[in-house]
Design an enzyme around this catalytic site. Sequence first.
Site, PDB file in Angstrom:
ATOM      1  N   ASP A  36     -17.685 -19.544 -61.158  1.00  0.00           N
ATOM      2  CA  ASP A  36     -17.189 -20.307 -60.010  1.00  0.00           C
ATOM      3  C   ASP A  36     -16.127 -21.312 -60.429  1.00  0.00           C
ATOM      4  OD1 ASP A  36     -20.397 -20.450 -58.258  1.00  0.00           O
ATOM      5  OD2 ASP A  36     -18.846 -18.912 -58.335  1.00  0.00           O
ATOM      6  N   GLU A 113     -15.612 -11.333 -81.771  1.00  0.00           N
ATOM      7  CA  GLU A 113     -16.717 -12.247 -82.085  1.00  0.00           C
ATOM      8  C   GLU A 113     -17.517 -12.530 -80.822  1.00  0.00           C
ATOM      9  OE1 GLU A 113     -13.785 -14.661 -85.196  1.00  0.00           O
ATOM     10  OE2 GLU A 113     -14.651 -15.680 -83.470  1.00  0.00           O
ATOM     11  N   ASP A 117     -22.741 -19.848 -76.456  1.00  0.00           N
ATOM     12  CA  ASP A 117     -22.847 -20.856 -75.403  1.00  0.00           C
ATOM     13  C   ASP A 117     -23.429 -22.121 -76.025  1.00  0.00           C
ATOM     14  OD1 ASP A 117     -22.663 -21.979 -72.952  1.00  0.00           O
ATOM     15  OD2 ASP A 117     -24.442 -21.040 -72.114  1.00  0.00           O
ATOM     16  N   GLU A 173     -19.646 -23.537 -83.638  1.00  0.00           N
ATOM     17  CA  GLU A 173     -20.393 -23.822 -82.407  1.00  0.00           C
ATOM     18  C   GLU A 173     -21.817 -24.206 -82.773  1.00  0.00           C
ATOM     19  OE1 GLU A 173     -19.639 -23.297 -78.047  1.00  0.00           O
ATOM     20  OE2 GLU A 173     -18.374 -23.137 -79.835  1.00  0.00           O
ATOM     21  N   TYR A 225     -16.557 -20.187 -87.331  1.00  0.00           N
ATOM     22  CA  TYR A 225     -15.726 -19.028 -86.994  1.00  0.00           C
ATOM     23  C   TYR A 225     -14.221 -19.215 -87.188  1.00  0.00           C
ATOM     24  CZ  TYR A 225     -15.905 -21.643 -82.554  1.00  0.00           C
ATOM     25  OH  TYR A 225     -15.879 -22.627 -81.595  1.00  0.00           O
ATOM     26  N   LYS A 288      -9.440 -11.886 -81.314  1.00  0.00           N
ATOM     27  CA  LYS A 288      -8.330 -12.583 -81.968  1.00  0.00           C
ATOM     28  C   LYS A 288      -7.514 -11.570 -82.753  1.00  0.00           C
ATOM     29  CE  LYS A 288     -11.382 -16.575 -82.744  1.00  0.00           C
ATOM     30  NZ  LYS A 288     -12.181 -17.292 -83.761  1.00  0.00           N
TER      31      LYS A 288
END
Length: 671
Positions: A36, A113, A117, A173, A225, A288
């Site tokens: 959204d 990759e 989240d 992450e 990463y 990538k």
Amino acid sequence: MPLFEIKERMDALVKELNQHNYNYYVLAQPTISDYDFDKKLEELSELEKQYPELQDPDSPTQKVGGEITKEFKTVKHKWPMLSLGNTYSEQDLREFDERIRKSIGSDFEYVCELKFDGLSMSLTYEDGKLLRAVTRGDGTQGDDVTTNIRTIKRIPGKLKGEGYPDNFEIRGEVFMHRAAFERLNSERMKNDEVPYANPRNFAAGTVKLQDSGEVARRPLDCFLYFLYTDRRLYRTHWDSLNAVKEWGFHVCEHNKLCRNIDEVLQFIHYWSENRFNLSYDIDGIVLKVNSYAQQDELGFTAKSPRWAIAYKYKAEEAETILESVSYQVGRTGAVTPVANLKPVLLAGTRVKRATLHNANEISRLDLHEGDAVFVEKGGEIIPKITSVNTIKRQSGSKKIIYPDICPECGSNLIRREGEAVHYCPNDEACPPQITGKIQHFISRKAMNIEGMGSETVETLYRKGLIEHISDLYLLHEKADALKEMDRFGEKSISNMLEGIERSKQMPFEKVLFGLGIRYIGETVARKIAAYFKNIDSLMSATYDELISVDEIGERIAESIIAYFKDPRHLQQIEKLRTAGLQFEAEEKVVLLAGNNLEGKTFIISGVFENFSRDELTALIESNGGKILSSISGKLNYLVAGDNMGPSKLEKAKKLNIPVITDTELLSMISK
């Protein structure tokens, strides 16, 4: 559409999307799905392309992420942490691939990759040791959270192997595995704490805790990463990923080197089916261009690299039956409709309830009893109904009508102009509002009454022992009745009464927040307490006096006036005052280091590289200066940092108020 309507739509989108960015990046409490959000951002971007003259400089299309939190030192990124362009369409990926081919030919590879989240993090290493960990922030600067990040076991404090440069950055992450999230969330609920919506929120909230000991008790993980160095060590991204593994970094084992877009799509399709088998959440795939030389040739746009893109999975959807709609009344009187569903398996969990938000949403969906509905569960929000399968609607089924009266107390509901939510105005006699207000009052961020929890409040209310927050301070007179309560021994009673007694020492700002006046959050309560000094000044304040306070607008001012007009609220305040609560702010004793700022007034706005705003405030006051709460003709100087609100700057310029930097402030003090 007339130009003024287009401008109104663009302004509304800017305001809404900036708020969603703040909720996601700063508060770690998103209220909208990624899908959204991206659709609204896409709409705004298209309008800005068609009407560039109407573009707002504060538009989120011109920014990378959210704002900077204030709890930690702000650090500028050596290499900006840019966002990635993203899409939900495979056709868009093929068009992306075609653009790459037109620029560099067909001789290239992709690295695919998983898109985790979690919370983006930049780690700096010097001489093989972790030097600094910084959050993404707004992309150009973030928060130094090194102390907390050092507690993550997967992040090496000291590297192993050889070949790493003396100084480099590596991006990754921070996330939490679902099993750990569920266990820790269960503990929060047992302690009467609000559960986090998902692992991403929990990870983000944990990284920003000020107690690193608490961070260490929460099992965070981290995938790395991307490597950044002053001098390139490797020809390709794939080679660098393999190298950093040898240095001790945790690199995802599911990365794949793909020779063409068809192999990329196979990878995407595989993880679309298998992502729920992972122990952590992913919301897409990142591709990538592998060669660093080709990345350099492709370059960047203002906010993202041209050599990478994220494919995002749309939240999983399932069809089920709407069995009924119930209505929940919150402590502020807001009435929220909830869909009760025939249980259905969705994104690995069994879903039997979904939010319907408000009356507008029920009307938009055109819900009928027994409808077949489509339910979506994104990783970032609770389930929601997205649409109705009208083909399966039963003949003669009744339309769902939002009620006119409160489901709990029977009062007529009200809906204020410009708001989507219906409210029950009977705040002194509606049961869930009564218990909700007391639960808010005893909470950690308000009066922090230990020995009491939400369930205890419910029980005390059902037994007729409390009806108002002031009744808490009379419980010591009802010891015999307390002893008759199930699972409530002498030790529990003693702890609760001691906690209530200690709460009498909480400062005025906490009491004010605890009263539960609509729209008065922690920050606003603190500013009001500092400005008005005591409850009597606040109760007698006019509308104009209220809106002159920093961060108090029309809505908050009207809410405060309405609250103190109610004689029942005034009666409660007098009872609390009699009980010994603090209704006057403590005057700060400032030890003067000098008087070079004596007679001068200041406002501090924005983010500063070398100081927090609190440190600058203390510096000004300790040299004889005074901090004002709002810009007016009485102001002498506006001390401006980065990311300062444009409205303040504009107002200062109109009033010819000098705008100075923190460096210029230091010069004034040193003179």
